[in-house]
Design a protein around this motif. Structure first.
Motif, PDB file in Angstrom:
ATOM      1  N   GLY A 124      51.814  16.459 -66.233  1.00  0.00           N
ATOM      2  CA  GLY A 124      52.670  15.355 -66.674  1.00  0.00           C
ATOM      3  C   GLY A 124      52.348  14.829 -68.071  1.00  0.00           C
ATOM      4  O   GLY A 124      53.118  14.055 -68.650  1.00  0.00           O
ATOM      5  N   GLU A 125      51.244  15.251 -68.626  1.00  0.00           N
ATOM      6  CA  GLU A 125      50.816  14.701 -69.921  1.00  0.00           C
ATOM      7  C   GLU A 125      51.738  15.162 -71.055  1.00  0.00           C
ATOM      8  O   GLU A 125      52.115  14.361 -71.924  1.00  0.00           O
ATOM      9  N   ALA A 127      54.870  15.970 -70.936  1.00  0.00           N
ATOM     10  CA  ALA A 127      56.165  15.283 -70.853  1.00  0.00           C
ATOM     11  C   ALA A 127      56.071  13.868 -71.405  1.00  0.00           C
ATOM     12  O   ALA A 127      56.957  13.415 -72.151  1.00  0.00           O
ATOM     13  N   SER A 128      54.985  13.149 -71.107  1.00  0.00           N
ATOM     14  CA  SER A 128      54.922  11.762 -71.596  1.00  0.00           C
ATOM     15  C   SER A 128      54.642  11.724 -73.093  1.00  0.00           C
ATOM     16  O   SER A 128      55.159  10.859 -73.804  1.00  0.00           O
ATOM     17  N   ILE A 129      53.866  12.672 -73.590  1.00  0.00           N
ATOM     18  CA  ILE A 129      53.626  12.715 -75.035  1.00  0.00           C
ATOM     19  C   ILE A 129      54.921  13.094 -75.753  1.00  0.00           C
ATOM     20  O   ILE A 129      55.270  12.506 -76.793  1.00  0.00           O
ATOM     21  N   ALA A 130      55.657  14.033 -75.195  1.00  0.00           N
ATOM     22  CA  ALA A 130      56.944  14.437 -75.789  1.00  0.00           C
ATOM     23  C   ALA A 130      57.889  13.240 -75.850  1.00  0.00           C
ATOM     24  O   ALA A 130      58.556  13.004 -76.868  1.00  0.00           O
ATOM     25  N   GLN A 131      57.918  12.462 -74.770  1.00  0.00           N
ATOM     26  CA  GLN A 131      58.781  11.276 -74.722  1.00  0.00           C
ATOM     27  C   GLN A 131      58.419  10.276 -75.826  1.00  0.00           C
ATOM     28  O   GLN A 131      59.302   9.715 -76.484  1.00  0.00           O
ATOM     29  N   ALA A 132      57.132  10.085 -76.056  1.00  0.00           N
ATOM     30  CA  ALA A 132      56.682   9.150 -77.091  1.00  0.00           C
ATOM     31  C   ALA A 132      57.127   9.632 -78.474  1.00  0.00           C
ATOM     32  O   ALA A 132      57.564   8.833 -79.309  1.00  0.00           O
ATOM     33  N   ILE A 133      57.026  10.945 -78.693  1.00  0.00           N
ATOM     34  CA  ILE A 133      57.444  11.486 -79.999  1.00  0.00           C
ATOM     35  C   ILE A 133      58.951  11.341 -80.188  1.00  0.00           C
ATOM     36  O   ILE A 133      59.421  10.903 -81.238  1.00  0.00           O
TER      37      ILE A 133
END
Ligand code: AMP
Ligand code: ZN
Length: 137
Positions: A124-125, A127-133
């Protein structure tokens, strides 16, 4: 910009070994080369880093870097080249005038430039980093 070494080199106030010049850029030898023929593309207009370049200037850099790298391969027998733009102290930028390294690579050399340790993501890491970018774009 006053007291900027790359402004002074790009605009001819300090002599340099240069292989190319046009109205936007001067291309010079790096004073402490990672390999023989290591070039720096210096925009003549000061920008602290790639984020501050005009889009028009930025768009001209990659084709110029490719042309210079091809010349390194043709003239010096390099087998490839690295195009590198360090941005920010954390990324190793030491001169705060945007510059693009074009570094010829010769057979038998260790890949000293692009040679990072390969990491991984926990579940899941990514996906959440991608979302932040995506949110920051
Ligand atoms: P960077 O670490 O990406 O900021 O790269 C700065 C580069 O500029 C280094 O590779 C230095 O060797 C090079 N450099 C620093 N001063 C000079 C200079 N006066 N002429 C040519 N290259 C320089
Ligand atoms: Zn400058």
């Amino acid at each position: 910009m006053d007291n900027c070494i790359f402004c002074m080199i790009a605009n001819g106030q300090i002599p340099s070994t240069s292989v190319y010049e046009d109205e936007d850029f001067k291309v010079v030898f790096d004073i402490a080369p990672a390999a023989k023929g290591h070039l720096l593309i210096l925009p003549k207009a000061h920008a602290d880093n790639v984020c501050d370049l005009s889009e028009e200037t930025a768009a001209k850099i990659m084709p110029l870097a490719a042309k210079l790298g091809s010349a390194q391969m043709k003239a010096l027998g390099a087998k490839g080249f690295n195009i590198v733009v360090n941005t920010g102290e954390a990324a190793g930028q030491t001169v705060m005038h945007c510059h693009t390294h074009v570094i010829p690579r010769y057979e038998g050399e260790a890949p000293i430039v692009a040679n990072w340790a390969q990491g991984s993501y926990a579940d899941g890491e990514a996906a959440s980093i991608a979302q932040a970018i995506v949110k920051a774009l």
